[in-house]
Design a protein around this motif. Structure first.
Motif, short mmCIF file in Angstrom:
data_model
loop_
_atom_site.label_atom_id
_atom_site.label_comp_id
_atom_site.label_asym_id
_atom_site.label_seq_id
_atom_site.Cartn_x
_atom_site.Cartn_y
_atom_site.Cartn_z
N TYR A 98 -10.31 43.05 -50.78
CA TYR A 98 -10.43 43.81 -49.53
C TYR A 98 -11.86 44.28 -49.27
N PHE A 99 -12.82 43.78 -50.01
CA PHE A 99 -14.19 44.28 -49.93
C PHE A 99 -14.81 44.05 -48.56
N TYR A 100 -14.45 42.95 -47.90
CA TYR A 100 -15.14 42.56 -46.68
C TYR A 100 -14.44 42.94 -45.39
N GLY A 101 -13.34 43.69 -45.44
CA GLY A 101 -12.77 44.18 -44.20
C GLY A 101 -11.30 43.86 -44.03
N PRO A 102 -10.65 44.63 -43.15
CA PRO A 102 -9.20 44.58 -43.03
C PRO A 102 -8.65 43.37 -42.29
N GLU A 103 -9.47 42.65 -41.54
CA GLU A 103 -8.94 41.55 -40.74
C GLU A 103 -8.39 40.42 -41.59
N GLN A 104 -8.83 40.30 -42.85
CA GLN A 104 -8.36 39.23 -43.72
C GLN A 104 -7.09 39.59 -44.50
N ILE A 105 -6.70 40.84 -44.48
CA ILE A 105 -5.65 41.31 -45.38
C ILE A 105 -4.32 40.57 -45.17
N PRO A 106 -3.80 40.43 -43.95
CA PRO A 106 -2.51 39.75 -43.80
C PRO A 106 -2.52 38.31 -44.34
N GLN A 107 -3.60 37.57 -44.05
CA GLN A 107 -3.68 36.19 -44.54
C GLN A 107 -3.76 36.15 -46.06
N GLN A 108 -4.54 37.05 -46.64
CA GLN A 108 -4.66 37.09 -48.10
C GLN A 108 -3.32 37.41 -48.76
N GLN A 109 -2.62 38.38 -48.20
CA GLN A 109 -1.33 38.75 -48.80
C GLN A 109 -0.33 37.61 -48.71
N ALA A 110 -0.28 36.93 -47.60
CA ALA A 110 0.65 35.80 -47.45
C ALA A 110 0.30 34.69 -48.43
N ALA A 111 -1.00 34.39 -48.56
CA ALA A 111 -1.43 33.34 -49.48
C ALA A 111 -1.13 33.71 -50.93
N PHE A 112 -1.34 34.96 -51.27
CA PHE A 112 -1.05 35.44 -52.62
C PHE A 112 0.43 35.24 -52.95
N ARG A 113 1.29 35.61 -52.03
CA ARG A 113 2.72 35.43 -52.25
C ARG A 113 3.07 33.94 -52.42
N GLN A 114 2.45 33.09 -51.61
CA GLN A 114 2.72 31.65 -51.71
C GLN A 114 2.28 31.09 -53.06
N HIS A 115 1.15 31.56 -53.56
CA HIS A 115 0.69 31.11 -54.89
C HIS A 115 1.69 31.52 -55.98
N ILE A 116 2.18 32.74 -55.90
CA ILE A 116 3.14 33.20 -56.91
C ILE A 116 4.41 32.36 -56.84
N GLN A 117 4.85 32.05 -55.64
CA GLN A 117 6.05 31.23 -55.49
C GLN A 117 5.86 29.84 -56.08
N VAL A 118 4.70 29.23 -55.84
CA VAL A 118 4.41 27.92 -56.42
C VAL A 118 4.32 28.02 -57.94
N ALA A 119 3.68 29.06 -58.44
CA ALA A 119 3.59 29.26 -59.89
C ALA A 119 4.97 29.32 -60.52
N ARG A 120 5.88 30.01 -59.86
CA ARG A 120 7.23 30.11 -60.39
C ARG A 120 7.96 28.76 -60.32
N GLN A 121 7.71 27.99 -59.25
CA GLN A 121 8.34 26.67 -59.15
C GLN A 121 7.86 25.74 -60.27
N LEU A 122 6.58 25.83 -60.60
CA LEU A 122 6.01 24.94 -61.61
C LEU A 122 6.00 25.55 -63.01
N ASN A 123 6.38 26.82 -63.11
CA ASN A 123 6.36 27.55 -64.38
C ASN A 123 4.98 27.51 -65.02
N LYS A 124 3.98 27.84 -64.20
CA LYS A 124 2.60 27.92 -64.68
C LYS A 124 2.05 29.31 -64.40
N PRO A 125 1.25 29.87 -65.31
CA PRO A 125 0.75 31.23 -65.14
C PRO A 125 -0.29 31.33 -64.02
N LEU A 126 -0.53 32.55 -63.59
CA LEU A 126 -1.42 32.84 -62.47
C LEU A 126 -2.79 33.32 -62.94
N ILE A 127 -3.81 32.95 -62.20
CA ILE A 127 -5.14 33.53 -62.37
C ILE A 127 -5.40 34.39 -61.15
#
Length: 258
Positions: A98-127
């Motif tokens: 969130y260092f660079y401003g609030p306009e990116q927050i919704p996209q970042q949160q959605a992408a973060f959730r999608q990464h976690i979902q893919v990680a769970r599908q593939l059973n691979k840990p997250l960075i």
């Protein structure tokens, strides 16, 4: 054995500071670094990174989109397809910044959730990358069930409270060259307190070179300097720290083979 648990090998200076990837890896090997995790920040550059590391069996890969590198549209199906590769041992780096401003927050949160979902599908840990987003990072990790796959908070700069909360979710904490910086007293205190069985070390090359190389391009060989400094902070032998962090790496990234 010492492992650089987080580096961006496709972003180092080849043809200048290093002749090529083999030259850079040999420099690291000379300082006792045996394995490397080359971390993806965009999907469009992942195939080139994957091709770069192909000849080197001691280099593993992650696949993901950095929270600050999402200008190029991507789909979860694309991430799932690229990450379903035996050399890919982790999903990310992903997270919130969130260092660079609030306009990116919704996209970042959605992408973060999608990464976690893919990680769970593939059973691979997250960075996970997190900056100025402590509460939301932990909330999304919990809501999306990230504890099922675990992962690492890389290049950790947060407080002890966040480290504890992440470890409660099965996450590891990775320390970079930032710990050697003059203004990093709070991080040094956290580093002293971390359980040895949850600790990793990294360079985040080509960024954040440790003292005495600060201001220069970072490289995996310098993870030795990070490890030596962390061992000194914790009043332990470097050999013991290297042994523990290497064991932690292969425990977390179970698809990576020594």
């Amino acid at each position: 054995m010492l492992i650089d648990s987080h580096c961006h090998l496709d972003r180092l200076d080849y043809g200048g500071k290093h002749q090529d990837l083999a030259d850079m890896l040999n420099k690291a090997k000379a300082r006792g670094v045996s394995h490397f995790l080359s971390v993806s920040v965009t999907l469009d550059h992942f195939p080139a990174m994957r091709q770069l590391i192909e000849p080197h069996a001691n280099v593993f890969a992650s696949c993901g989109v950095h929270p600050l590198d999402q200008e190029t549209p991507w789909e979860p199906a694309q991430l799932l397809s690229l990450a379903d590769d035996p050399r890919v041992v982790a999903i990310g780096e992903t997270g919130l910044d969130y260092f660079y401003g609030p306009e990116q927050i919704p996209q970042q949160q959605a992408a973060f959730r999608q990464h976690i979902q893919v990680a769970r599908q593939l059973n691979k840990p997250l960075i996970v990358h997190t900056r100025d987003a402590k509460a939301d990072t932990l909330q999304i990790l919990k809501e999306e069930g990230a504890a099922a796959v675990g992962g690492v908070l890389h290049c950790f700069t947060e407080d002890w409270e966040m480290a504890q909360a992440a470890m409660d979710l099965g996450f590891y904490i990775s320390i970079s060259g930032i710990v050697t910086f003059r203004n990093a007293d709070a991080l040094r205190e956290v580093t002293r307190k971390l359980p040895l069985d949850r600790l990793l070390v990294e360079t985040d090359s080509p960024y954040l070179a440790p003292v005495p190389y600060r201001g220069q391009q970072n490289e995996p060989a310098y993870v030795r300097d990070v490890a030596e400094y962390v061992a000194w902070l914790r009043n332990m032998q470097v050999y013991d720290l290297c042994e523990a962090t290497s064991a932690n790496f292969f425990r977390l990234f179970s698809l990576a083979k020594p």
